[in-house]
Design a protein around this motif. Structure first.
Motif: not given
Length: 293
Positions: A11, A54, A210, A214, A243-244, A247-248, A251
């Motif tokens: 993160q 962002t 993208t 990551y 994106f969110r 990212d979830r 993560t």
């Protein structure tokens, strides 16, 4: 790889500036440059998760990294219950605002303190919360806040979901207020979602770029080719280029790695994460068919 702190390290990666950000960022830089000569306000809208927050963080970082003596301050607006809430929230972390004072006195105090500390740009994320102020006399107070900042030479950059566009629809204001904000050099830009893989022409694939970003910052082993076309398609399908959501997924994979519930990113892990935390049902999980389970 070290498991302890893997999620925090993931993160803590640098802000990713996607190619889709180029046009909005160009508009914002022009608005910033214009503020040295004219009142300048800019609004960036877009769907939830497309990267507005962002980009707002990048704008703050970009301006504060320049050799200029002027600085930017970013605030993530919460629920707005009164006309002074915007002022108080914008000042939080920088300086105090007199409690026993009128809204006009609070605004004067904010402008003076903001400029005295060499702040030039106010970045307001989640600007759609200002919509609660577009009722009756409150619309004039909201307009006063924005136009006074701009007239004081403070560049105002607003970020919000698509509804935030209503902030600059003159029909929301009385005749007295109408045009006060729009006339101050306001620029608007909508952030797009990442386009579907099937509509990409040429060798450069924004969605693949993208995923590669990551992967570059991944803090756990990866036992699946995430850039394989089939996997890219499945990731796009479950996130809709958001994106969110992406990212979830990453993560949660890191959290499972850190807690010894997973040793690496595999087809099975992606299937489990998507099933429990994204689609919440087996039928809408494309990784089920991908992994053959």
């Amino acid at each position: 790889m070290i498991r302890e702190g893997a999620t925090e390290r993931f993160q803590d990666r640098n802000i990713f500036i996607h190619p889709a950000f180029n046009e909005p960022f160009r508009v914002l830089k022009e608005a910033y440059a214009l503020s040295y000569y004219l009142p300048s306000i800019a609004l960036v809208t877009g769907r939830a998760g497309v990267g507005k927050t962002t980009l707002s963080k990048h704008c703050e970082s970009y301006i504060n990294s320049q050799p200029s003596e002027y600085k930017a301050h970013r605030v993530q607006l919460k629920s707005v219950n009164s006309e002074t809430d915007i002022i108080v929230q914008s000042a939080r972390g920088l300086f105090g605002i007199p409690v026993k004072s009128t809204p006009a006195e609070k605004l004067d105090a904010f402008c003076s303190s903001f400029k005295n500390q060499n702040y030039k740009v106010l970045i307001i994320d989640e600007a759609q919360h200002m919509l609660t102020q577009l009722k009756g006399k409150s619309s004039q107070r909201y307009s006063d806040f924005i136009k006074v900042l701009a007239d004081e030479g403070i560049c105002v950059l607003l970020f919000g979901v698509e509804d935030a566009e209503k902030l600059f629809t003159t029909e929301n204001y009385s005749l007295m207020v109408k045009g006060q904000v729009e006339s101050r050099g306001m620029a608007r830009c909508e952030m797009p979602i990442i386009p579907n893989l099937n509509k990409i022409n040429g060798s450069v694939n924004p969605w693949e770029k993208t995923i590669n970003y990551y992967l570059k910052h991944c803090q756990m082993p990866v036992d699946i080719d995430l850039t394989a076309r089939q996997v890219l398609n499945k990731l796009f399908e479950v996130t809709n280029g958001n994106f969110r959501a992406l990212d979830r997924i990453f993560t949660i994979c890191h959290l499972r790695f850190e807690s010894n519930k997973a040793d690496s990113i595999t087809e099975q892990l992606l299937s489990d994460v998507v099933k429990v935390n994204v689609t919440r049902n087996k039928e809408n999980n494309p990784f089920i068919s991908l992994s053959g389970n």
